[in-house]
Write an enzyme that holds these catalytic residues in place. Structure first.
Site, PDB file in Angstrom:
ATOM      1  N   TRP A 140       0.864  -1.179   0.000  1.00 29.20           N
ATOM      2  CA  TRP A 140       0.000   0.000   0.000  1.00 29.20           C
ATOM      3  C   TRP A 140       0.901   1.229   0.000  1.00 29.20           C
ATOM      4  O   TRP A 140       1.796   1.359   0.838  1.00 29.20           O
ATOM      5  CB  TRP A 140      -0.885  -0.064   1.244  1.00 29.20           C
ATOM      6  CG  TRP A 140      -1.845   1.050   1.435  1.00 29.20           C
ATOM      7  CD1 TRP A 140      -2.654   1.622   0.494  1.00 29.20           C
ATOM      8  CD2 TRP A 140      -2.137   1.729   2.669  1.00 29.20           C
ATOM      9  NE1 TRP A 140      -3.434   2.613   1.057  1.00 29.20           N
ATOM     10  CE2 TRP A 140      -3.141   2.693   2.384  1.00 29.20           C
ATOM     11  CE3 TRP A 140      -1.666   1.599   3.977  1.00 29.20           C
ATOM     12  CZ2 TRP A 140      -3.660   3.529   3.371  1.00 29.20           C
ATOM     13  CZ3 TRP A 140      -2.191   2.429   4.951  1.00 29.20           C
ATOM     14  CH2 TRP A 140      -3.162   3.384   4.655  1.00 29.20           C
ATOM     15  N   ASP A 222      -0.867  -5.026   9.541  1.00 32.81           N
ATOM     16  CA  ASP A 222      -1.904  -4.107   9.093  1.00 32.81           C
ATOM     17  C   ASP A 222      -3.122  -4.950   8.741  1.00 32.81           C
ATOM     18  O   ASP A 222      -3.097  -5.730   7.782  1.00 32.81           O
ATOM     19  CB  ASP A 222      -1.424  -3.319   7.871  1.00 32.81           C
ATOM     20  CG  ASP A 222      -2.420  -2.242   7.450  1.00 32.81           C
ATOM     21  OD1 ASP A 222      -3.499  -2.155   8.056  1.00 32.81           O
ATOM     22  OD2 ASP A 222      -2.116  -1.491   6.495  1.00 32.81           O
ATOM     23  N   LYS A 260     -13.659  -1.192   5.871  1.00 35.02           N
ATOM     24  CA  LYS A 260     -14.197  -2.120   4.886  1.00 35.02           C
ATOM     25  C   LYS A 260     -15.232  -3.058   5.490  1.00 35.02           C
ATOM     26  O   LYS A 260     -16.310  -3.257   4.941  1.00 35.02           O
ATOM     27  CB  LYS A 260     -13.060  -2.952   4.273  1.00 35.02           C
ATOM     28  CG  LYS A 260     -12.444  -2.360   3.017  1.00 35.02           C
ATOM     29  CD  LYS A 260     -11.591  -1.141   3.292  1.00 35.02           C
ATOM     30  CE  LYS A 260     -10.887  -0.648   2.035  1.00 35.02           C
ATOM     31  NZ  LYS A 260     -10.042   0.531   2.321  1.00 35.02           N
TER      32      LYS A 260
END
Length: 416
Positions: A140, A222, A260
């Site tokens: 990311w 993460d 999410k």
């Protein structure tokens, strides 16, 4: 009067690619345009999808009309929420049976997953002073920015094998074995790796945990997609729980996002968990105290509304069941769209191999398209994805998947 020169020493910073791409998409008037850039779940009609369980919960909360919803929380955040977030991440059941294990975990509320990553990086930079943080190549993009701003030197370990479009486990392990040093931080994606969609299998996770323990590396997880990736909160937390339960003498941390899996993109709900080793539980409260010191100087405390929604859901059996059903809806649609794109490319006999699209996991696919092909998709077909070839599968639908496949077929055949 002569102009007064500025005291600032600034240079232009490149715009964030994802937000710039999203802005270009919204400005595009073409009716066939397709957004495969931003990582936000969409329905088959291309619309945002507030989770039905969240909408139900919002109505309950509105009826309750709790005046405290406008009050400050504590610096560490919404304390009951933090216990629920910790239990969800690490797999604790209700009750005191896991009291000793819970004592290892220092938790604070953050401004979503980005804030959790940033707070964790800042805390480690201040108090552990790692020589290096190891990021997957690719990762990311914001990981690089976060650790740069924290002042920790960055290096990368191999992750993606371009020729086979597969996870480069051997490259990762060889680099960590030969180049990583004691005290280095290793950034790991708990599931649904962004951007590749490729995750280690359980045997590989066990090997990664072993090398981290043996070389005294510090795992930094993460976790942005728990429950969203596979539809199972247990399956998507497997790696974190394995490290925690099977390596009790190894410290680690987890940045946890609820964007999410609860569809709370705008509410910025997150948590950061620092895990001490089993011999150092006495420092847990000191860790929280120091995290609060950083929080107080930055944003004082996390926002309340999103955590209240999560709390209400995770403390009600009926709502939990509804939430699990919503997770299944999202994860199943993503998998269906992966299969539909793959099937259409095979039907078109598009040159190359496309099995990676259905073998990858989660919201994103690393398609293998080149930057020139990506630009051609945007310029000729109004299809927007990152120049790396990362596509957000949630932007596909039954209405546009054939169009997208035909466009990919064209650029593969005509643009090198």
């Amino acid at each position: 009067m002569a102009p007064v020169p500025t005291r600032l020493n600034v240079a232009p910073v490149p715009p964030d690619e994802i937000f710039a791409l999203n802005g270009a998409y919204f400005a595009d008037p073409n009716p066939q345009k397709v957004s495969l850039g931003v990582g936000v779940y969409r329905t088959d009609d291309g619309k945002p999808w507030p989770l039905p369980v969240v909408e139900k919960t919002e109505k309950v909360l509105a009826a309750e009309n709790d005046l405290m919803r406008h009050e400050y929380t504590a610096i560490e955040g919404d304390v009951p929420f933090l216990g629920l977030a910790r239990d969800l991440m690490f797999g604790f059941e209700s009750g005191d049976g896991d009291k000793e294990a819970k004592a290892r975990i220092a938790s604070v509320q953050t401004v979503a997953g980005t804030g959790a990553n940033h707070l964790g990086a800042l805390f480690l930079a201040h108090h552990m002073k790692p020589r290096t943080v190891w990021l997957s190549n690719p990762s990311w993009a914001n990981h690089m920015t976060i650790w740069e701003l924290a002042g920790v030197p960055r290096k990368t370990y191999p992750y993606y094998h371009a020729a086979t479009r597969s996870f480069d486990f051997d490259g990762m392990m060889n680099t960590l074995e030969t180049e990583a040093e004691e005290g280095d931080v290793v950034l790991l994606h708990a599931c649904a790796h962004n951007p590749t969609g490729l995750d280690p299998n359980k045997e590989q996770w066990i090997a990664i945990a072993e090398v981290c323990e043996r070389k005294k590396l510090f795992p930094f997880f993460d976790s942005a997609y728990q429950g969203f990736a596979s539809g199972s909160v247990e399956e998507d937390a497997w790696a974190v729980r394995y490290f925690f339960n099977n390596k009790p003498d190894m410290e680690m941390c987890v940045a946890q996002s609820f964007s999410k899996n609860f569809g709370l993109y705008g509410q910025r709900v997150g948590a950061f968990h620092y895990v001490t080793n089993r011999s150092a539980t006495s420092i847990r409260d000191i860790v929280v105290n120091n995290l609060c010191h950083l929080i107080r100087g930055e944003f004082s405390m996390g926002p309340r509304i999103g955590t209240t929604i999560v709390k209400k859901i995770l403390t009600n059996d009926e709502l939990i069941a509804d939430w699990h059903q919503d997770l299944q809806v999202m994860s199943s649609r993503i998998k269906t769209m992966r299969q539909a794109l793959y099937d259409e490319l095979v039907r078109l006999q598009t040159p190359g191999t496309w099995e990676h699209i259905i073998e990858q996991n989660g919201m994103f696919s690393y398609t293998g398209l080149t930057p020139k092909q990506v630009y051609a998709l945007k310029d000729q077909y109004h299809i927007y994805l990152l120049k790396s070839g990362r596509a957000s599968i949630s932007g596909l639908s039954e209405k546009n998947v054939k169009y997208v496949a035909q466009a990919i077929d064209y650029v593969i055949r005509n643009i090198l």
